[in-house]
Motif scaffolding. Sequence first.
Motif, mmCIF file in Angstrom:
data_model
loop_
_atom_site.group_PDB
_atom_site.id
_atom_site.type_symbol
_atom_site.label_atom_id
_atom_site.label_comp_id
_atom_site.label_asym_id
_atom_site.label_seq_id
_atom_site.Cartn_x
_atom_site.Cartn_y
_atom_site.Cartn_z
ATOM 1 N N ASP A 1 35.299 46.274 38.303
ATOM 2 C CA ASP A 1 36.528 45.808 38.948
ATOM 3 C C ASP A 1 37.724 45.962 38.015
ATOM 4 O O ASP A 1 38.806 46.378 38.437
ATOM 5 C CB ASP A 1 36.390 44.342 39.367
ATOM 6 C CG ASP A 1 35.655 44.170 40.689
ATOM 7 O OD1 ASP A 1 35.601 45.140 41.471
ATOM 8 O OD2 ASP A 1 35.136 43.072 40.936
ATOM 9 N N LYS B 1 40.858 39.417 49.086
ATOM 10 C CA LYS B 1 39.752 39.106 48.184
ATOM 11 C C LYS B 1 40.308 38.775 46.808
ATOM 12 O O LYS B 1 41.316 39.359 46.378
ATOM 13 C CB LYS B 1 38.750 40.256 48.120
ATOM 14 C CG LYS B 1 38.064 40.513 49.464
ATOM 15 C CD LYS B 1 36.785 41.278 49.325
ATOM 16 C CE LYS B 1 36.075 41.411 50.669
ATOM 17 N NZ LYS B 1 34.767 42.080 50.556
ATOM 18 N N VAL C 1 34.321 43.213 43.661
ATOM 19 C CA VAL C 1 35.341 43.025 44.689
ATOM 20 C C VAL C 1 35.829 44.369 45.231
ATOM 21 O O VAL C 1 35.849 44.586 46.445
ATOM 22 C CB VAL C 1 36.524 42.203 44.129
ATOM 23 C CG1 VAL C 1 37.696 42.196 45.106
ATOM 24 C CG2 VAL C 1 36.085 40.788 43.833
ATOM 25 N N VAL D 1 43.753 42.771 47.053
ATOM 26 C CA VAL D 1 43.003 42.201 45.932
ATOM 27 C C VAL D 1 44.004 41.478 45.044
ATOM 28 O O VAL D 1 45.025 42.063 44.647
ATOM 29 C CB VAL D 1 42.266 43.282 45.119
ATOM 30 C CG1 VAL D 1 41.547 42.648 43.930
ATOM 31 C CG2 VAL D 1 41.262 44.021 45.994
#
Length: 360
Positions: A189, A285, A99, A242
């Motif tokens: 991530d 995201k 991501v 995010v």
Amino acid sequence: MKKEEVEILMATFAKGIAGISKTSTSGVRKTASGDVEVIEENLSITKYIRGIALQNWNNAEAEEKIFKALGQDNAAAGGVFVPTTLSNEIIELLKDTAVVRSMPGVQVINLPGDKLKMNSVTDPPVISWGSEAGTIAEDTGLQFGSKELELKKAQVLYKMSRELLDNANTSVDQIVRTEIAAALALEEDKVFLEGTGGQKPLGFYFNPRVESTTISTTPTYDTFKDAAIRVRYNQAEVDGWVMNPRTAHTLSKLKDGAGRYAKNQGGVPDGNFGKVTNIDGAVVKQTTQVPIVNRSAADDSYAVGGQWKYFLIGQKPNIRIETSMHHSFATDQIDLRMVSFVGNLVKQPGAFVVVKGIQA
């Protein structure tokens, strides 16, 4: 130049090109400096791993040739490097799987060493004003510094069926590449978002220079608008968020005073229950690598927003593979340890903000 001379010249040129092509060896070739260069072709990472682990190079002549050309005849001493051609296939998949790496504007660079230093201005110059013949005030406050991106060692332990290796083919290759990329992406991530530093990269959540705010309640769109203004005060603009899927789900259920789902703020289809894809034009995201516990209270999560061109990822272009059949002998599996080197640098910490204390 006459027509006959041009034709002779062109024929000579074509002959020279053909001669160069004939001297190339399938799989690898030596450059003028003596370095080994891998030639692009349909190489199989599964066959390469099978050869390393089982010393079985059947129908893998090109892979074995590369393995030996790289001086890796003995894989027992600390593992072997996967050639750049095969490593790139996995690294390219990270763009679609990870991501943070896929956020708009994120820069990724390959480093030959372990560190990269970048010059920066710690204290900007002070502008003075004056008349045409006036004395210009000297600025003594301008200060320069440096920022450092340091690569860290990332390891993923992966179990692979021996039968899978024995049946190496194109479809198996795709499975192996996807699984390796997924494992690396999840860990990448996690550390980019909340790495604690030291042996790991320093993530946004624990970076003291990144803007942060704690709400300790259920979020609304105003939560992210108020966080974004903190970034705007630092001469930057949030272009991506995010967050955990739970947070996006909470936003998607927000309704107006008439009980209708909120429109045009979070990418929710008009009047319908839908997936949050943006907030005020900033892409959203989702990843479960953002936890929903202990951030900062027991049931809290967080979200990271910012202008992602100011986030830099450094990496070595090769992945190292170490194999063992001892621990998984009873299940007829092979242990693979994938080792890569990756790091990150927040070039402008004020361009990012962490919203903490997000509740369901």
